[in-house]
Motif scaffolding. Structure first.
Motif, PDB file in Angstrom:
ATOM      1  N   LEU A   1      12.119  32.811  31.987  1.00  0.00           N
ATOM      2  CA  LEU A   1      10.908  31.905  31.919  1.00  0.00           C
ATOM      3  C   LEU A   1      11.278  30.444  31.535  1.00  0.00           C
ATOM      4  O   LEU A   1      12.254  30.123  30.840  1.00  0.00           O
ATOM      5  N   SER A   2      10.549  29.583  32.063  1.00  0.00           N
ATOM      6  CA  SER A   2      10.793  28.224  31.912  1.00  0.00           C
ATOM      7  C   SER A   2       9.408  27.524  31.300  1.00  0.00           C
ATOM      8  O   SER A   2       8.338  27.774  31.812  1.00  0.00           O
ATOM      9  N   CYS A   3       9.567  26.512  30.500  1.00  0.00           N
ATOM     10  CA  CYS A   3       8.458  25.715  29.982  1.00  0.00           C
ATOM     11  C   CYS A   3       8.994  24.334  29.977  1.00  0.00           C
ATOM     12  O   CYS A   3       9.586  23.938  29.200  1.00  0.00           O
ATOM     13  N   ALA A   4       8.109  23.445  30.646  1.00  0.00           N
ATOM     14  CA  ALA A   4       8.507  21.951  30.967  1.00  0.00           C
ATOM     15  C   ALA A   4       7.377  21.195  30.143  1.00  0.00           C
ATOM     16  O   ALA A   4       6.181  21.504  30.349  1.00  0.00           O
ATOM     17  N   ALA A   5       8.042  20.470  29.496  1.00  0.00           N
ATOM     18  CA  ALA A   5       7.156  19.509  28.531  1.00  0.00           C
ATOM     19  C   ALA A   5       6.912  18.210  28.735  1.00  0.00           C
ATOM     20  O   ALA A   5       7.848  17.628  29.221  1.00  0.00           O
ATOM     21  N   SER A   6       5.589  17.788  28.703  1.00  0.00           N
ATOM     22  CA  SER A   6       5.539  16.170  28.915  1.00  0.00           C
ATOM     23  C   SER A   6       4.641  15.689  27.884  1.00  0.00           C
ATOM     24  O   SER A   6       3.894  16.461  27.290  1.00  0.00           O
ATOM     25  N   GLY A   7       4.591  14.321  27.578  1.00  0.00           N
ATOM     26  CA  GLY A   7       3.841  13.436  26.509  1.00  0.00           C
ATOM     27  C   GLY A   7       4.194  13.964  25.276  1.00  0.00           C
ATOM     28  O   GLY A   7       3.124  13.847  24.469  1.00  0.00           O
ATOM     29  N   ILE A   8       5.367  14.351  24.877  1.00  0.00           N
ATOM     30  CA  ILE A   8       5.931  14.650  23.694  1.00  0.00           C
ATOM     31  C   ILE A   8       7.291  14.088  23.518  1.00  0.00           C
ATOM     32  O   ILE A   8       8.158  14.132  24.527  1.00  0.00           O
ATOM     33  N   ILE A   9       7.538  14.053  22.259  1.00  0.00           N
ATOM     34  CA  ILE A   9       9.122  13.577  21.769  1.00  0.00           C
ATOM     35  C   ILE A   9       9.681  14.902  21.825  1.00  0.00           C
ATOM     36  O   ILE A   9       9.725  15.517  20.749  1.00  0.00           O
ATOM     37  N   PHE A  10      10.371  15.428  22.808  1.00  0.00           N
ATOM     38  CA  PHE A  10      10.720  16.718  23.008  1.00  0.00           C
ATOM     39  C   PHE A  10      11.690  17.202  21.745  1.00  0.00           C
ATOM     40  O   PHE A  10      11.829  18.244  21.475  1.00  0.00           O
ATOM     41  N   SER A  11      12.814  16.290  21.707  1.00  0.00           N
ATOM     42  CA  SER A  11      13.989  16.573  21.110  1.00  0.00           C
ATOM     43  C   SER A  11      13.800  16.871  19.614  1.00  0.00           C
ATOM     44  O   SER A  11      14.610  17.388  18.812  1.00  0.00           O
ATOM     45  N   GLY A  12      12.654  16.433  19.049  1.00  0.00           N
ATOM     46  CA  GLY A  12      12.347  16.481  17.599  1.00  0.00           C
ATOM     47  C   GLY A  12      11.615  17.566  17.321  1.00  0.00           C
ATOM     48  O   GLY A  12      11.218  17.673  15.995  1.00  0.00           O
ATOM     49  N   ASN A  13      11.100  18.515  18.098  1.00  0.00           N
ATOM     50  CA  ASN A  13      10.342  19.523  17.920  1.00  0.00           C
ATOM     51  C   ASN A  13      10.915  20.732  17.992  1.00  0.00           C
ATOM     52  O   ASN A  13      11.841  21.191  18.540  1.00  0.00           O
ATOM     53  N   THR A  14      10.074  21.702  17.027  1.00  0.00           N
ATOM     54  CA  THR A  14      10.434  23.327  17.241  1.00  0.00           C
ATOM     55  C   THR A  14       9.644  23.718  18.436  1.00  0.00           C
ATOM     56  O   THR A  14       8.493  23.117  18.457  1.00  0.00           O
ATOM     57  N   MET A  15      10.082  24.408  19.164  1.00  0.00           N
ATOM     58  CA  MET A  15       9.347  25.101  20.318  1.00  0.00           C
ATOM     59  C   MET A  15       9.665  26.599  20.134  1.00  0.00           C
ATOM     60  O   MET A  15      10.283  27.234  19.600  1.00  0.00           O
ATOM     61  N   GLY A  16       8.603  27.245  21.102  1.00  0.00           N
ATOM     62  CA  GLY A  16       8.807  28.678  21.078  1.00  0.00           C
ATOM     63  C   GLY A  16       8.046  29.490  22.037  1.00  0.00           C
ATOM     64  O   GLY A  16       7.506  28.779  23.031  1.00  0.00           O
ATOM     65  N   TRP A  17       8.026  30.767  21.814  1.00  0.00           N
ATOM     66  CA  TRP A  17       7.202  31.537  22.976  1.00  0.00           C
ATOM     67  C   TRP A  17       6.519  32.644  22.218  1.00  0.00           C
ATOM     68  O   TRP A  17       7.012  33.328  21.259  1.00  0.00           O
ATOM     69  N   TYR A  18       5.329  33.100  22.538  1.00  0.00           N
ATOM     70  CA  TYR A  18       4.256  34.036  22.185  1.00  0.00           C
ATOM     71  C   TYR A  18       4.020  34.718  23.428  1.00  0.00           C
ATOM     72  O   TYR A  18       4.120  34.170  24.520  1.00  0.00           O
ATOM     73  N   ARG A  19       3.488  35.729  23.297  1.00  0.00           N
ATOM     74  CA  ARG A  19       2.883  36.685  24.311  1.00  0.00           C
ATOM     75  C   ARG A  19       1.658  37.569  23.772  1.00  0.00           C
ATOM     76  O   ARG A  19       1.410  37.820  22.582  1.00  0.00           O
ATOM     77  N   GLN A  20       0.729  38.035  24.705  1.00  0.00           N
ATOM     78  CA  GLN A  20      -0.408  38.654  24.618  1.00  0.00           C
ATOM     79  C   GLN A  20      -0.549  39.680  25.476  1.00  0.00           C
ATOM     80  O   GLN A  20      -0.560  39.409  26.741  1.00  0.00           O
ATOM     81  N   ALA A  21      -0.520  40.848  25.084  1.00  0.00           N
ATOM     82  CA  ALA A  21      -0.647  41.999  26.001  1.00  0.00           C
ATOM     83  C   ALA A  21      -2.069  42.204  26.268  1.00  0.00           C
ATOM     84  O   ALA A  21      -3.057  42.115  25.225  1.00  0.00           O
ATOM     85  N   PRO A  22      -2.688  42.983  27.258  1.00  0.00           N
ATOM     86  CA  PRO A  22      -4.284  43.241  27.358  1.00  0.00           C
ATOM     87  C   PRO A  22      -4.513  44.097  25.859  1.00  0.00           C
ATOM     88  O   PRO A  22      -3.870  45.098  25.808  1.00  0.00           O
ATOM     89  N   GLY A  23      -5.795  43.736  25.377  1.00  0.00           N
ATOM     90  CA  GLY A  23      -6.328  44.332  24.288  1.00  0.00           C
ATOM     91  C   GLY A  23      -5.574  44.182  23.138  1.00  0.00           C
ATOM     92  O   GLY A  23      -6.003  44.804  21.951  1.00  0.00           O
ATOM     93  N   LYS A  24      -4.683  43.322  23.122  1.00  0.00           N
ATOM     94  CA  LYS A  24      -3.848  43.064  21.787  1.00  0.00           C
ATOM     95  C   LYS A  24      -3.917  41.574  21.199  1.00  0.00           C
ATOM     96  O   LYS A  24      -4.287  40.901  22.186  1.00  0.00           O
ATOM     97  N   GLN A  25      -3.515  41.371  20.121  1.00  0.00           N
ATOM     98  CA  GLN A  25      -3.375  39.942  19.742  1.00  0.00           C
ATOM     99  C   GLN A  25      -2.184  39.271  19.816  1.00  0.00           C
ATOM    100  O   GLN A  25      -1.224  39.838  20.332  1.00  0.00           O
TER     101      GLN A  25
END
Length: 115
Positions: free
Chosen positions: A20-44
């Motif tokens: 998976l890829s996530c391209a960011a814009s409008g942000i100072i990218f290098s100075g930030n924490t980034m991550g991934w979350y997921r949500q399955a059907p019917g779950k938090q």
């Protein structure tokens, strides 16, 4: 305006891999924490992985040893390499970034793992 655009989701058989890829814009990218979350059907929505501006990574126990998060500051992109996929990994995966105490989210990309 901050914008996060995910890509790379799709259908894969159990044991397969996706990146998976996530391209960011409008942000100072290098100075930030980034991550991934997921949500399955019917779950938090659940946390999957994070990477700090300094490259420190953390993973949920459910994906540790199978998933790898990385970032390319020159491309303002964060990646999630997913190996040995399981049916329980099926979910919509969301990119996340924090800046100045504010959370930003992508719209998600669907990953479906068939058995």
């Amino acid at each position: 305006q901050v914008q996060l655009v995910e890509s790379g989701g799709g259908l894969v058989q159990a044991g397969g891999s996706l990146r998976l890829s996530c391209a960011a814009s409008g942000i100072i990218f290098s100075g930030n924490t980034m991550g991934w979350y997921r949500q399955a059907p019917g779950k938090q929505r659940e946390w999957v992985a994070t990477i700090t501006s300094g490259g420190r990574t953390n993973y949920a126990d459910s994906v540790k040893g199978r998933f790898t998060i990385s970032r390319d500051n020159a491309k303002s992109t964060v990646y999630l390499q997913m190996n040995s996929l399981k049916p329980e990994d099926t979910a919509v995966y969301y990119c996340w970034i924090s800046q100045y105490g504010i959370d930003y989210w992508g719209k998600g990309t669907l990953v479906t793992v068939s058995s």
